[in-house]
Design an enzyme around this catalytic site. Structure first.
Site, PDB file in Angstrom:
ATOM      1  N   SER A 181      -7.006 -24.271  19.045  1.00  9.11           N
ATOM      2  CA  SER A 181      -5.948 -24.486  20.043  1.00  9.11           C
ATOM      3  C   SER A 181      -6.591 -25.079  21.286  1.00  9.11           C
ATOM      4  CB  SER A 181      -5.302 -23.136  20.386  1.00  9.11           C
ATOM      5  OG  SER A 181      -4.551 -23.238  21.574  1.00  9.11           O
ATOM      6  N   TYR A 229      -5.458 -14.369  22.678  1.00 12.47           N
ATOM      7  CA  TYR A 229      -5.196 -15.569  21.866  1.00 12.47           C
ATOM      8  C   TYR A 229      -6.250 -16.641  22.170  1.00 12.47           C
ATOM      9  CZ  TYR A 229      -2.748 -19.590  19.850  1.00 12.47           C
ATOM     10  OH  TYR A 229      -2.432 -20.712  19.122  1.00 12.47           O
TER      11      TYR A 229
HETATM   12  P1  NDP Z   1       4.101 -19.321  13.164  1.00 17.69           P
HETATM   13  O1  NDP Z   1       4.267 -18.075  13.949  1.00 17.69           O
HETATM   14  O2  NDP Z   1       5.275 -20.197  12.938  1.00 17.69           O
HETATM   15  O3  NDP Z   1       3.456 -18.981  11.752  1.00 17.69           O
HETATM   16  C1  NDP Z   1       2.355 -18.124  11.663  1.00 17.69           C
HETATM   17  C2  NDP Z   1       2.106 -17.768  10.231  1.00 17.69           C
HETATM   18  O4  NDP Z   1       1.049 -16.784  10.201  1.00 17.69           O
HETATM   19  C3  NDP Z   1       3.327 -17.158   9.559  1.00 17.69           C
HETATM   20  O5  NDP Z   1       3.423 -17.600   8.239  1.00 17.69           O
HETATM   21  C4  NDP Z   1       2.989 -15.666   9.614  1.00 17.69           C
HETATM   22  O6  NDP Z   1       3.598 -14.908   8.598  1.00 17.69           O
HETATM   23  C5  NDP Z   1       1.490 -15.691   9.416  1.00 17.69           C
HETATM   24  N1  NDP Z   1       0.916 -14.418   9.834  1.00 17.69           N
HETATM   25  C6  NDP Z   1       0.971 -13.851  11.057  1.00 17.69           C
HETATM   26  N2  NDP Z   1       0.402 -12.639  11.032  1.00 17.69           N
HETATM   27  C7  NDP Z   1      -0.017 -12.438   9.757  1.00 17.69           C
HETATM   28  C8  NDP Z   1      -0.653 -11.359   9.096  1.00 17.69           C
HETATM   29  N3  NDP Z   1      -0.942 -10.212   9.717  1.00 17.69           N
HETATM   30  N4  NDP Z   1      -0.936 -11.478   7.788  1.00 17.69           N
HETATM   31  C9  NDP Z   1      -0.606 -12.596   7.113  1.00 17.69           C
HETATM   32  N5  NDP Z   1      -0.001 -13.654   7.692  1.00 17.69           N
HETATM   33  C10 NDP Z   1       0.300 -13.569   8.992  1.00 17.69           C
HETATM   34  O7  NDP Z   1       2.934 -20.113  13.911  1.00 17.69           O
HETATM   35  P2  NDP Z   1       2.479 -21.643  13.851  1.00 17.69           P
HETATM   36  O8  NDP Z   1       2.838 -22.243  12.558  1.00 17.69           O
HETATM   37  O9  NDP Z   1       2.894 -22.268  15.112  1.00 17.69           O
HETATM   38  O10 NDP Z   1       0.898 -21.450  13.955  1.00 17.69           O
HETATM   39  C11 NDP Z   1      -0.008 -21.722  12.906  1.00 17.69           C
HETATM   40  C12 NDP Z   1      -1.394 -21.804  13.510  1.00 17.69           C
HETATM   41  O11 NDP Z   1      -1.466 -22.870  14.443  1.00 17.69           O
HETATM   42  C13 NDP Z   1      -1.810 -20.551  14.275  1.00 17.69           C
HETATM   43  O12 NDP Z   1      -3.171 -20.276  14.032  1.00 17.69           O
HETATM   44  C14 NDP Z   1      -1.600 -20.945  15.725  1.00 17.69           C
HETATM   45  O13 NDP Z   1      -2.418 -20.214  16.593  1.00 17.69           O
HETATM   46  C15 NDP Z   1      -1.967 -22.413  15.677  1.00 17.69           C
HETATM   47  N6  NDP Z   1      -1.436 -23.232  16.765  1.00 17.69           N
HETATM   48  C16 NDP Z   1      -0.090 -23.505  16.849  1.00 17.69           C
HETATM   49  C17 NDP Z   1       0.402 -24.315  17.859  1.00 17.69           C
HETATM   50  C18 NDP Z   1       1.863 -24.637  17.978  1.00 17.69           C
HETATM   51  O14 NDP Z   1       2.251 -25.327  18.947  1.00 17.69           O
HETATM   52  N7  NDP Z   1       2.722 -24.211  17.061  1.00 17.69           N
HETATM   53  C19 NDP Z   1      -0.492 -24.917  18.855  1.00 17.69           C
HETATM   54  C20 NDP Z   1      -1.894 -24.567  18.688  1.00 17.69           C
HETATM   55  C21 NDP Z   1      -2.326 -23.762  17.671  1.00 17.69           C
HETATM   56  P3  NDP Z   1       5.095 -14.335   8.798  1.00 17.69           P
HETATM   57  O15 NDP Z   1       5.982 -15.525   8.845  1.00 17.69           O
HETATM   58  O16 NDP Z   1       5.294 -13.510   7.587  1.00 17.69           O
HETATM   59  O17 NDP Z   1       5.084 -13.568  10.071  1.00 17.69           O
END
Ligand code: NDP
Length: 267
Positions: A174, A187
């Site tokens: 990020s 984070y």
């Molecule tokens: P979302 O919240 O949309 O998705 C996150 C995913 O991680 C979901 O599928 C969620 O599962 C899963 N997850 C969370 N906790 C757990 C857990 N304990 N065990 C298993 N799975 C888990 O986030 P994004 O798609 O936006 O983010 C994806 C990545 O990109 C992350 O690492 C985030 O930090 C990074 N990122 C995102 C940005 C953005 O603008 N969106 C910018 C910079 C970085 P469930 O749906 O079941 O909760």
């Protein structure tokens, strides 16, 4: 790990083709054919888009996540498109222990004998507050999901990755993992740690294995996490997860062979 939007770093031991910009990479059809790729957080957001994108490119995807219904929906959608049947591996990264990861690694070994790609994508946001008022329990869970789980998972499947002739590990970073910012707490710290883990691992593996290790910063992307972090923002102004897939495909496919130890922006 040098930050690269396009990789033209003359100091890099493995410079990629400077003509390829990961952000606008056009993947050849069936780029990932025959590859087995594990994606964490595959049920939603960017992970869901990556699962679809990799499957459409010919990969067998292993969908790891904590909400089975979401994983099943992605499975059904991939099957409906006629792509290779995925596997579902439900796992709560906040609670999983080394034995759980070992069980998963053994299942991969038994079914495929090797793993060609690993996308560490799952993550949680935690609190948007000052360090002084950050709750220890939230800090601990966030580090478990965003950092410790990536360490344990990587460790468990290293021998399956080594068995591949061309393996790629992608960690998800990020902007706040490169420069700290107020109120991003655990984070931001977890994303610095992610960049560090990727650097250490890439250095360890670059001389002796076929495994490349890189980071992607997705940039502002239209997902649930982004909406929680920026509630006043109009999501319509953001790129969708599908629109940032070129960089993911580039790093997962053979065109990035030899590219390791770098941190890319997906947009
Ligand atoms: P979302 O919240 O949309 O998705 C996150 C995913 O991680 C979901 O599928 C969620 O599962 C899963 N997850 C969370 N906790 C757990 C857990 N304990 N065990 C298993 N799975 C888990 O986030 P994004 O798609 O936006 O983010 C994806 C990545 O990109 C992350 O690492 C985030 O930090 C990074 N990122 C995102 C940005 C953005 O603008 N969106 C910018 C910079 C970085 P469930 O749906 O079941 O909760």
């Amino acid at each position: 790990m040098s930050t690269a939007t396009t990789n033209t770093d003359p100091m890099s031991k493995n410079p990629s083709d400077p003509k390829i910009d990961p952000k606008s990479y056009q993947a050849p059809s069936k780029l990932l054919s025959g590859r087995t790729i594990l994606i964490t957080g595959a049920g939603d957001g960017i992970g869901r888009a990556a699962a679809h994108s990799f499957a459409a490119s010919g990969a067998t995807v292993i969908l790891l996540g904590r909400t089975v219904a979401k994983l099943e929906q992605v499975y059904d959608e991939i099957m409906a498109k006629g792509d290779t049947e995925p596997l579902i591996f439900p796992l709560d990264l906040a609670k999983a222990n080394e034995q759980d990861y070992q069980t998963m690694a053994e299942a991969i070994e038994e079914q495929f004998g090797q793993l060609d790609g690993l996308l560490h994508n799952a993550g949680i946001l935690g609190q948007r507050t000052s360090i002084g008022s950050y709750h220890q329990a939230v800090w601990g869970e966030l580090m478990q999901v965003n950092v410790n789980a990536a360490f344990l998972l990587t460790k468990s499947v290293l021998s399956q990755l080594k068995a591949s002739a061309d393996a790629s590990i992608i960690f998800t970073s990020s902007g706040v993992g490169r420069k700290g910012r107020a109120f991003w707490g655990a984070y931001a710290v977890s994303k610095f740690a992610t960049e560090g883990l990727a650097q250490v691992l890439s250095h360890e593996l670059e001389e002796t294995t076929n495994i490349r290790v890189n980071c992607i910063n997705p940039g502002a992307t239209r997902t649930n996490m982004r909406a929680v972090a920026y509630p006043a923002e109009n999501p319509g102004t953001l790129k969708t997860p599908e629109q940032i897939m070129p960089a993911y495909l580039y790093l997962m496919g053979s065109d990035s062979r030899g590219v390791t130890g770098q941190s890319f922006d997906a947009q």
